[in-house]
Scaffold this active site. Structure first.
Site, PDB file in Angstrom:
ATOM      1  N   ARG A 149       0.813  -1.229   0.000  1.00  0.00           N
ATOM      2  CA  ARG A 149       0.000   0.000   0.000  1.00  0.00           C
ATOM      3  C   ARG A 149       0.844   1.274   0.000  1.00  0.00           C
ATOM      4  NH1 ARG A 149      -4.986   0.860   1.199  1.00  0.00           N
ATOM      5  NH2 ARG A 149      -4.627   2.060   3.101  1.00  0.00           N
TER       6      ARG A 149
ATOM      7  N   ILE B  27      -9.450   2.682   0.404  1.00  0.00           N
ATOM      8  CA  ILE B  27      -8.942   3.482   1.505  1.00  0.00           C
ATOM      9  C   ILE B  27      -7.576   4.002   1.077  1.00  0.00           C
ATOM     10  CG2 ILE B  27      -8.323   3.480   3.955  1.00  0.00           C
ATOM     11  CD1 ILE B  27     -11.262   2.670   3.322  1.00  0.00           C
ATOM     12  N   LEU B  28      -7.388   5.298   1.155  1.00  0.00           N
ATOM     13  CA  LEU B  28      -6.089   5.851   0.765  1.00  0.00           C
ATOM     14  C   LEU B  28      -5.057   5.536   1.844  1.00  0.00           C
ATOM     15  CD1 LEU B  28      -7.328   9.224  -0.715  1.00  0.00           C
ATOM     16  CD2 LEU B  28      -6.185   7.374  -1.972  1.00  0.00           C
TER      17      LEU B  28
ATOM     18  N   THR C  99     -16.647  12.216  -0.488  1.00  0.00           N
ATOM     19  CA  THR C  99     -18.096  12.225  -0.340  1.00  0.00           C
ATOM     20  C   THR C  99     -18.543  10.810  -0.008  1.00  0.00           C
ATOM     21  OG1 THR C  99     -20.208  12.720  -1.365  1.00  0.00           O
ATOM     22  CG2 THR C  99     -18.444  12.065  -2.862  1.00  0.00           C
ATOM     23  N   HIS C 100     -19.432  10.720   0.993  1.00  0.00           N
ATOM     24  CA  HIS C 100     -19.836   9.418   1.531  1.00  0.00           C
ATOM     25  C   HIS C 100     -21.359   9.372   1.637  1.00  0.00           C
ATOM     26  CE1 HIS C 100     -19.449   5.754   3.869  1.00  0.00           C
ATOM     27  NE2 HIS C 100     -20.412   6.220   4.649  1.00  0.00           N
TER      28      HIS C 100
ATOM     29  N   ASP D 158      -9.150  11.832   6.858  1.00  0.00           N
ATOM     30  CA  ASP D 158      -8.063  11.729   7.830  1.00  0.00           C
ATOM     31  C   ASP D 158      -7.561  10.286   7.852  1.00  0.00           C
ATOM     32  OD1 ASP D 158      -9.847  10.267   9.331  1.00  0.00           O
ATOM     33  OD2 ASP D 158      -9.904  11.667  11.024  1.00  0.00           O
TER      34      ASP D 158
ATOM     35  N   GLY E 248      -8.388   7.725   9.493  1.00  0.00           N
ATOM     36  CA  GLY E 248      -9.360   6.647   9.696  1.00  0.00           C
ATOM     37  C   GLY E 248     -10.190   6.380   8.450  1.00  0.00           C
TER      38      GLY E 248
HETATM   39  C1  GRF Z   1     -21.267   7.910  -4.378  1.00  0.00           C
HETATM   40  O1  GRF Z   1     -22.509   7.762  -3.740  1.00  0.00           O
HETATM   41  C2  GRF Z   1     -20.146   7.990  -3.378  1.00  0.00           C
HETATM   42  O2  GRF Z   1     -20.473   8.671  -2.218  1.00  0.00           O
HETATM   43  C3  GRF Z   1     -19.940   6.529  -3.086  1.00  0.00           C
HETATM   44  O3  GRF Z   1     -20.004   5.912  -4.345  1.00  0.00           O
HETATM   45  C4  GRF Z   1     -20.889   6.663  -5.170  1.00  0.00           C
HETATM   46  C5  GRF Z   1     -20.170   6.975  -6.441  1.00  0.00           C
HETATM   47  O4  GRF Z   1     -21.062   7.359  -7.428  1.00  0.00           O
HETATM   48  N1  GRF Z   1     -18.706   6.292  -2.394  1.00  0.00           N
HETATM   49  P1  GRF Z   1     -20.572   7.927  -8.846  1.00  0.00           P
HETATM   50  O5  GRF Z   1     -19.485   6.988  -9.361  1.00  0.00           O
HETATM   51  O6  GRF Z   1     -20.073   9.311  -8.621  1.00  0.00           O
HETATM   52  O7  GRF Z   1     -21.794   7.877  -9.698  1.00  0.00           O
END
Ligand code: GRF
Length: 195
Positions: free
Chosen positions: A60, A87-88, A103-104, A136, A138
């Site tokens: 990694r 995971i980076l 974005t999650h 971060d 985690g």
């Molecule tokens: C998004 O909902 C993101 O939060 C999640 O995977 C999805 C990716 O969607 N980790 P896209 O490839 O941008 O359509």
């Protein structure tokens, strides 16, 4: 710079926004860990697209170094993980954070990890949503920048709920990138959970 692994609808929203006159940021390159279909959105616009596969590296940290080398070629002010399903490694996080955001598809700290939508449904959640946060050390633990909430509909499938989350996620991510570019959001000050 945007990092993806999949279809790239969030990337497309960012490309469309940054292609609008007056938008205060540009996408200098798009990277992936795999042959993500979404890379085509960058290629169609002649934006550099690169792939750094973990399997091509011994471990990694070595993958992280290779990724950092590619990122450095484009000198981004901000790296956005938008559907990067990896995971980076710590060397990447320490080199880039807090100018490294993700974005999650859940209201963190609820439902971290790769199956956030499934986990929210399995828990019987009546609300879930999306979180844009700083990465971060985690897994999905970094400081929240902004969230949006979605009501879960009775009997809804994971795919349907994820699509409805994504309809909020895309404009939220665009807004966050705009606000970082205009310094309405100062990432260096986002080092705590909101109270
Ligand atoms: C998004 O909902 C993101 O939060 C999640 O995977 C999805 C990716 O969607 N980790 P896209 O490839 O941008 O359509």
């Amino acid at each position: 710079m945007v990092l993806i692994s999949g279809g790239g609808s969030n990337l497309l929203a960012l490309l469309e926004a940054t292609g609008t006159p007056g938008f205060p940021a540009q996408i200098v390159a798009v990277g992936s860990d795999t042959d993500a279909p979404g890379l085509d959105y960058a290629r169609q616009r002649e934006i550099p697209a690169f792939i750094v596969r973990p399997g091509d590296h011994e471990n990694r940290p070595a993958w992280g170094d290779a990724l950092l080398d590619q990122i450095a070629e484009h000198t981004p002010d901000l790296v956005v993980s938008a559907g990067l399903m990896r995971i980076l490694p710590p060397n990447v996080v320490s080199a880039l954070s807090p100018r490294l955001i993700n974005t999650h598809p859940a209201l963190l700290p609820l439902y971290p990890g790769a199956h956030a939508v499934r986990d929210a449904l399995a828990a019987g959640a009546t609300q879930t949503g999306v979180t844009v946060h700083i990465i971060d050390a985690g897994v999905d633990t970094g400081p929240t920048i902004r969230q949006a909430t979605v009501d879960v509909r009775p009997g809804e499938t994971e795919a349907d709920l994820h699509e409805r989350i994504k309809t909020l996620e895309r404009p939220l991510l665009v807004d966050v990138v705009r606000d970082i570019a205009t310094q309405k959001i100062i990432l260096e000050e986002h080092n705590e959970w909101p109270s």
